[in-house]
Design a protein around this motif. Structure first.
Motif, PDB file in Angstrom:
ATOM      1  N   TYR A 228       3.371  13.396  -5.391  1.00 10.44           N
ATOM      2  CA  TYR A 228       4.774  12.707  -4.365  1.00 10.44           C
ATOM      3  C   TYR A 228       3.978  11.617  -4.556  1.00 10.44           C
ATOM      4  CZ  TYR A 228       6.251  17.220  -4.159  1.00 10.44           C
ATOM      5  OH  TYR A 228       6.130  18.890  -4.053  1.00 10.44           O
ATOM      6  N   TRP A 229       5.347  10.138  -3.616  1.00  9.70           N
ATOM      7  CA  TRP A 229       4.940   8.730  -3.554  1.00  9.70           C
ATOM      8  C   TRP A 229       5.314   8.995  -3.250  1.00  9.70           C
ATOM      9  CZ3 TRP A 229       1.859   6.007  -5.277  1.00  9.70           C
ATOM     10  CH2 TRP A 229       1.304   4.536  -5.500  1.00  9.70           C
ATOM     11  N   GLY A 230       5.226   7.542  -1.335  1.00 15.64           N
ATOM     12  CA  GLY A 230       5.385   6.800  -0.511  1.00 15.64           C
ATOM     13  C   GLY A 230       6.730   5.988  -1.206  1.00 15.64           C
ATOM     14  N   GLN A 231       6.870   4.968  -0.085  1.00 16.83           N
ATOM     15  CA  GLN A 231       8.308   3.855  -0.842  1.00 16.83           C
ATOM     16  C   GLN A 231       6.522   2.848   0.250  1.00 16.83           C
ATOM     17  OE1 GLN A 231       7.343   5.134   2.698  1.00 16.83           O
ATOM     18  NE2 GLN A 231       7.264   3.315   3.991  1.00 16.83           N
ATOM     19  N   GLY A 232       6.375   2.619   0.475  1.00 11.97           N
ATOM     20  CA  GLY A 232       4.703   1.363   0.967  1.00 11.97           C
ATOM     21  C   GLY A 232       4.966   0.578   2.299  1.00 11.97           C
TER      22      GLY A 232
ATOM     23  N   TYR B 238       0.634  -1.568  -0.048  1.00  9.72           N
ATOM     24  CA  TYR B 238       0.269  -0.233   0.314  1.00  9.72           C
ATOM     25  C   TYR B 238       1.228   1.315  -0.247  1.00  9.72           C
ATOM     26  CZ  TYR B 238      -3.634  -2.703   0.677  1.00  9.72           C
ATOM     27  OH  TYR B 238      -5.351  -3.186   0.835  1.00  9.72           O
ATOM     28  N   TYR B 239       0.467   2.383  -1.151  1.00  7.22           N
ATOM     29  CA  TYR B 239       1.462   3.550  -1.408  1.00  7.22           C
ATOM     30  C   TYR B 239       0.428   4.697  -0.771  1.00  7.22           C
ATOM     31  CZ  TYR B 239       4.213   0.220  -3.800  1.00  7.22           C
ATOM     32  OH  TYR B 239       5.512  -0.516  -3.877  1.00  7.22           O
ATOM     33  N   CYS B 240       0.638   5.816  -0.059  1.00 11.31           N
ATOM     34  CA  CYS B 240       0.185   6.994  -0.514  1.00 11.31           C
ATOM     35  C   CYS B 240       0.884   7.880  -1.265  1.00 11.31           C
ATOM     36  CB  CYS B 240      -0.105   7.533   1.162  1.00 11.31           C
ATOM     37  SG  CYS B 240       1.530   8.136   1.488  1.00 11.31           S
ATOM     38  N   ALA B 241      -0.238   8.707  -1.812  1.00  8.64           N
ATOM     39  CA  ALA B 241       0.659   9.850  -3.115  1.00  8.64           C
ATOM     40  C   ALA B 241      -0.118  11.273  -2.920  1.00  8.64           C
ATOM     41  CB  ALA B 241      -0.011   9.229  -4.224  1.00  8.64           C
ATOM     42  N   ALA B 242       0.146  12.552  -3.073  1.00  6.66           N
ATOM     43  CA  ALA B 242      -0.246  13.427  -3.244  1.00  6.66           C
ATOM     44  C   ALA B 242      -0.117  13.307  -3.782  1.00  6.66           C
ATOM     45  CB  ALA B 242       0.419  13.827  -1.869  1.00  6.66           C
ATOM     46  N   ALA B 243      -1.664  14.843  -4.165  1.00 10.00           N
ATOM     47  CA  ALA B 243      -1.798  15.549  -5.385  1.00 10.00           C
ATOM     48  C   ALA B 243      -2.296  16.481  -5.633  1.00 10.00           C
ATOM     49  CB  ALA B 243      -1.988  14.693  -6.647  1.00 10.00           C
ATOM     50  N   PRO B 244      -2.540  17.884  -6.467  1.00  8.08           N
ATOM     51  CA  PRO B 244      -3.133  19.005  -6.252  1.00  8.08           C
ATOM     52  C   PRO B 244      -4.659  18.977  -5.796  1.00  8.08           C
ATOM     53  CG  PRO B 244      -1.961  18.993  -6.897  1.00  8.08           C
ATOM     54  CD  PRO B 244      -1.822  17.485  -7.864  1.00  8.08           C
TER      55      PRO B 244
END
Length: 123
Positions: free
Chosen positions: A112-116, A94-100
């Motif tokens: 942006y993207w996490g390492q999971g 599972y990864y989290c990500a951020a966007a506008p």
């Protein structure tokens, strides 16, 4: 710049619950929509859930609707994914990500993207 770090994964049995956390650094995190994606071995990345920057809007994949809940605490720069009634088919990284905004996350577009974090559900 926003750095995302996921935690909370683990090995559980079917029917159990887990809460994932996505901790962010960066003063602008509260202005980003944030989403959770997952990728099981040998499969494509799959959208799971997303939440708007203020928390007023959420969206879920049909496969998790009613079982998973996304939330955020901007005072802690953290987004959560509460996962209940877990099934073996929820097994994935599972990864989290951020966007506008949420629409971009739904379109698999993110800044942006996490390492999971690994979630494994045994039957």
């Amino acid at each position: 710049q926003v750095l995302l770090v996921e935690s909370g994964g683990g090995l559980v049995q079917a029917g159990d619950s887990l809460r994932l956390s996505c901790a962010a650094s960066g003063r602008t995190f509260s202005t980003y929509a944030t989403g959770w994606f997952r990728q099981a071995s040998g499969t494509e990345r799959e959208f799971v859930a997303a939440i708007s920057w203020g928390g007023s809007t959420t969206d879920y994949a049909d496969s998790v609707k009613g079982r998973f809940t996304i939330s955020r605490d901007n005072s802690k720069n953290t987004v959560y994914l509460e996962m209940n009634s877990l099934k073996p088919e929820d097994t994935a990284v599972y990864y989290c990500a951020a966007a506008p905004n949420i629409a971009l996350l739904q379109g698999y577009v993110y800044d942006y993207w996490g390492q999971g974090t690994q979630v494994t559900v045994s039957s």
